[in-house]
Write a protein that holds these residues in place. Structure first.
Motif, PDB file in Angstrom:
ATOM      1  N   THR A 262     -12.081  18.189   4.994  1.00 55.10           N
ATOM      2  CA  THR A 262     -13.138  17.865   5.947  1.00 55.10           C
ATOM      3  C   THR A 262     -14.395  17.438   5.179  1.00 55.10           C
ATOM      4  N   VAL A 263     -15.274  16.750   5.893  1.00 52.61           N
ATOM      5  CA  VAL A 263     -16.514  16.256   5.298  1.00 52.61           C
ATOM      6  C   VAL A 263     -17.656  16.560   6.259  1.00 52.61           C
ATOM      7  N   GLY A 264     -18.718  17.156   5.756  1.00 54.84           N
ATOM      8  CA  GLY A 264     -19.850  17.527   6.591  1.00 54.84           C
ATOM      9  C   GLY A 264     -20.683  16.336   7.027  1.00 54.84           C
ATOM     10  N   ARG A 265     -21.503  16.536   8.032  1.00 57.89           N
ATOM     11  CA  ARG A 265     -22.326  15.454   8.583  1.00 57.89           C
ATOM     12  C   ARG A 265     -23.469  15.052   7.660  1.00 57.89           C
ATOM     13  N   GLN A 266     -23.950  15.992   6.872  1.00 59.31           N
ATOM     14  CA  GLN A 266     -25.193  15.766   6.145  1.00 59.31           C
ATOM     15  C   GLN A 266     -25.080  14.772   4.991  1.00 59.31           C
ATOM     16  N   ILE A 267     -23.868  14.338   4.676  1.00 61.12           N
ATOM     17  CA  ILE A 267     -23.724  13.368   3.585  1.00 61.12           C
ATOM     18  C   ILE A 267     -23.928  11.939   4.078  1.00 61.12           C
ATOM     19  N   PHE A 268     -24.161  11.774   5.381  1.00 66.62           N
ATOM     20  CA  PHE A 268     -24.297  10.444   5.962  1.00 66.62           C
ATOM     21  C   PHE A 268     -25.745  10.126   6.331  1.00 66.62           C
ATOM     22  N   TRP A 269     -26.056   8.836   6.292  1.00 64.71           N
ATOM     23  CA  TRP A 269     -27.291   8.339   6.872  1.00 64.71           C
ATOM     24  C   TRP A 269     -26.974   7.125   7.727  1.00 64.71           C
ATOM     25  N   PRO A 270     -27.335   7.175   9.016  1.00 62.98           N
ATOM     26  CA  PRO A 270     -27.902   8.328   9.722  1.00 62.98           C
ATOM     27  C   PRO A 270     -26.842   9.419   9.912  1.00 62.98           C
ATOM     28  N   VAL A 271     -27.302  10.634  10.190  1.00 61.16           N
ATOM     29  CA  VAL A 271     -26.388  11.758  10.400  1.00 61.16           C
ATOM     30  C   VAL A 271     -25.630  11.532  11.708  1.00 61.16           C
ATOM     31  N   PRO A 272     -24.303  11.475  11.672  1.00 55.01           N
ATOM     32  CA  PRO A 272     -23.532  11.232  12.902  1.00 55.01           C
ATOM     33  C   PRO A 272     -23.484  12.465  13.798  1.00 55.01           C
ATOM     34  N   GLN A 273     -23.039  12.243  15.015  1.00 48.04           N
ATOM     35  CA  GLN A 273     -22.906  13.333  15.975  1.00 48.04           C
ATOM     36  C   GLN A 273     -21.564  14.044  15.854  1.00 48.04           C
ATOM     37  N   VAL A 274     -20.698  13.579  14.981  1.00 51.02           N
ATOM     38  CA  VAL A 274     -19.350  14.137  14.860  1.00 51.02           C
ATOM     39  C   VAL A 274     -19.069  14.546  13.418  1.00 51.02           C
ATOM     40  N   GLU A 275     -18.126  15.467  13.257  1.00 53.71           N
ATOM     41  CA  GLU A 275     -17.655  15.844  11.933  1.00 53.71           C
ATOM     42  C   GLU A 275     -16.629  14.809  11.465  1.00 53.71           C
ATOM     43  N   SER A 276     -16.363  14.809  10.176  1.00 56.06           N
ATOM     44  CA  SER A 276     -15.426  13.843   9.613  1.00 56.06           C
ATOM     45  C   SER A 276     -14.286  14.550   8.886  1.00 56.06           C
ATOM     46  N   GLY A 277     -13.168  13.864   8.774  1.00 53.92           N
ATOM     47  CA  GLY A 277     -12.015  14.426   8.095  1.00 53.92           C
ATOM     48  C   GLY A 277     -11.330  13.392   7.226  1.00 53.92           C
ATOM     49  N   LEU A 278     -10.604  13.864   6.236  1.00 58.77           N
ATOM     50  CA  LEU A 278      -9.835  12.995   5.349  1.00 58.77           C
ATOM     51  C   LEU A 278      -8.360  13.056   5.731  1.00 58.77           C
ATOM     52  N   VAL A 279      -7.728  11.910   5.746  1.00 54.12           N
ATOM     53  CA  VAL A 279      -6.295  11.817   6.036  1.00 54.12           C
ATOM     54  C   VAL A 279      -5.611  11.073   4.906  1.00 54.12           C
ATOM     55  N   ARG A 280      -4.521  11.617   4.442  1.00 57.72           N
ATOM     56  CA  ARG A 280      -3.733  10.960   3.404  1.00 57.72           C
ATOM     57  C   ARG A 280      -2.365  10.587   3.964  1.00 57.72           C
ATOM     58  N   ILE A 281      -1.941   9.358   3.674  1.00 57.88           N
ATOM     59  CA  ILE A 281      -0.618   8.879   4.067  1.00 57.88           C
ATOM     60  C   ILE A 281       0.098   8.381   2.820  1.00 57.88           C
ATOM     61  N   ASP A 282       1.227   8.981   2.529  1.00 52.84           N
ATOM     62  CA  ASP A 282       2.067   8.542   1.413  1.00 52.84           C
ATOM     63  C   ASP A 282       3.251   7.787   1.992  1.00 52.84           C
ATOM     64  N   ARG A 283       3.289   6.488   1.730  1.00 53.93           N
ATOM     65  CA  ARG A 283       4.352   5.664   2.296  1.00 53.93           C
ATOM     66  C   ARG A 283       5.712   6.103   1.755  1.00 53.93           C
ATOM     67  N   PHE A 284       6.730   6.043   2.622  1.00 60.62           N
ATOM     68  CA  PHE A 284       8.077   6.391   2.187  1.00 60.62           C
ATOM     69  C   PHE A 284       8.473   5.530   0.987  1.00 60.62           C
ATOM     70  N   PRO A 285       8.934   6.138  -0.115  1.00 64.36           N
ATOM     71  CA  PRO A 285       9.424   5.333  -1.246  1.00 64.36           C
ATOM     72  C   PRO A 285      10.551   4.410  -0.814  1.00 64.36           C
ATOM     73  N   GLU A 286      11.435   4.947   0.027  1.00 61.30           N
ATOM     74  CA  GLU A 286      12.486   4.160   0.667  1.00 61.30           C
ATOM     75  C   GLU A 286      12.487   4.548   2.134  1.00 61.30           C
TER      76      GLU A 286
ATOM     77  N   ILE B 245       0.859  -1.193   0.000  1.00 65.81           N
ATOM     78  CA  ILE B 245       0.000   0.000   0.000  1.00 65.81           C
ATOM     79  C   ILE B 245       0.889   1.235   0.000  1.00 65.81           C
ATOM     80  N   ARG B 246       0.912   1.932  -1.111  1.00 66.48           N
ATOM     81  CA  ARG B 246       1.770   3.113  -1.248  1.00 66.48           C
ATOM     82  C   ARG B 246       1.039   4.407  -0.879  1.00 66.48           C
ATOM     83  N   THR B 247      -0.271   4.416  -1.091  1.00 66.52           N
ATOM     84  CA  THR B 247      -1.065   5.607  -0.795  1.00 66.52           C
ATOM     85  C   THR B 247      -2.292   5.214   0.015  1.00 66.52           C
ATOM     86  N   THR B 248      -2.580   6.015   1.028  1.00 65.62           N
ATOM     87  CA  THR B 248      -3.761   5.799   1.854  1.00 65.62           C
ATOM     88  C   THR B 248      -4.577   7.078   1.904  1.00 65.62           C
TER      89      THR B 248
END
Length: 293
Positions: A197-221, A155-158
């Motif tokens: 970031t991602v808003g709550r309204q795109i979910f069903w059911p609507v969660p009580q928390v906000e959401s976020g995106l995280v990207r991890i790029d694995r070290f090439p070496e 997995i090189r990209t997350t």
């Protein structure tokens, strides 16, 4: 990783609010807190996640918790193969038929693995994934993420969607209040950053928390060993350092090293101030410290 393909409107008919509810009703599915289920019903957000991941035609995407298939369909529009790991047997059973109905030309690109992502190993997957793209179950997001990064060096990209607080912790830098064990452990594998970031309204059911995106790029070496034994040593130091955040490293690491004087000796040998605290050290410092054990 191949050149990314822009996630536009392709061959898959993505899911909207009405389709998500209709599928859930047809399959007799109700989202459960036990499995951390909140189904996404916004097609544009799904396209955005795939585009932000930067995956391309040659990638093999590992998805965890595909649910009703919102992100699965968006990924299939862009990559050659999606391996979806789903713990809910009902959802795992129906996902292929949803893809076949809404993206018949892409259905052969999907493989569903009906099991707990925390138990997935190489032997369970038909191919080595090159990317992890997922809306992770929020109640087990960090353990699942770290397990998969350790289990699949391919997995090189997350790009994962998690609870906003968790996203902040994963991407935190040394010196801040929220910097801690997840930050250190994620940083062991590569470069970690917040990706939106991602808003709550795109979910069903609507969660009580906000959401976020995280990207991890694995070290090439990787700048340090990535074998299981060494990783466990580094993670053990981090766990000990943050178990008692208010103590100096000399005191916090006494049990790990065997005594406070031995902890101080190892800290000095690693070029670390024994009176510092764990939240001031980056992952590289924990690596140096583990190398003294």
């Amino acid at each position: 990783m191949s050149e990314p393909v822009v996630a536009g409107r392709g061959k898959a008919a993505l899911l909207g609010p009405a389709e998500v509810r209709e599928l859930a009703e047809r399959f007799g599915v109700r989202p459960t807190k036990q499995l951390g289920q909140n189904f996404v019903h916004d097609a544009n957000t799904m396209r955005r996640i795939v585009a932000t991941a930067g995956v391309g035609r040659d990638d093999i995407v590992l998805e965890v918790g595909p649910g009703l298939g919102s992100l699965t369909l968006a990924a299939l529009d862009v990559v050659d193969r999606v391996i979806a790991v789903e713990i809910d047997p009902t959802l795992a059973q129906h996902l292929p038929e949803t893809v076949a109905a809404r993206a018949p030309e892409l259905a052969e690109r999907l493989t569903v693995v009906p099991m707990d992502a925390m138990k997935v190993t190489h032997a369970d997957l038909p191919a080595e994934p090159t990317a992890l793209v997922a809306n992770l179950p929020y109640n087990v997001a960090v353990p699942v993420l770290l397990h998969l990064l350790a289990e699949f060096p391919s997995i090189r990209t997350t790009l994962v969607m998690v609870q906003l607080e968790v996203a902040d912790r994963l991407a935190a830098t040394p010196g801040g209040r929220i910097y801690g064990v997840p930050s250190v452990k994620a940083g062991f594998y590569g470069t970690v950053r917040r990706a939106g970031t991602v808003g709550r309204q795109i979910f069903w059911p609507v969660p009580q928390v906000e959401s976020g995106l995280v990207r991890i790029d694995r070290f090439p070496e990787s700048p340090w060993p990535q074998d299981d034994s060494f990783r466990q040593r580094v993670f053990a130091v981090a766990d000990a350092a943050f178990a008692q955040r208010r103590k100096t490293l000399r005191a916090a690491l006494a049990s790990w090293a065997g005594s406070a004087p031995e902890a101080e000796r190892r800290l000095v040998a690693a070029g670390i101030d024994p009176t510092a605290r764990g939240e001031t050290l980056d992952t590289a410092a924990f690596v140096r410290l583990a190398q003294q054990s």
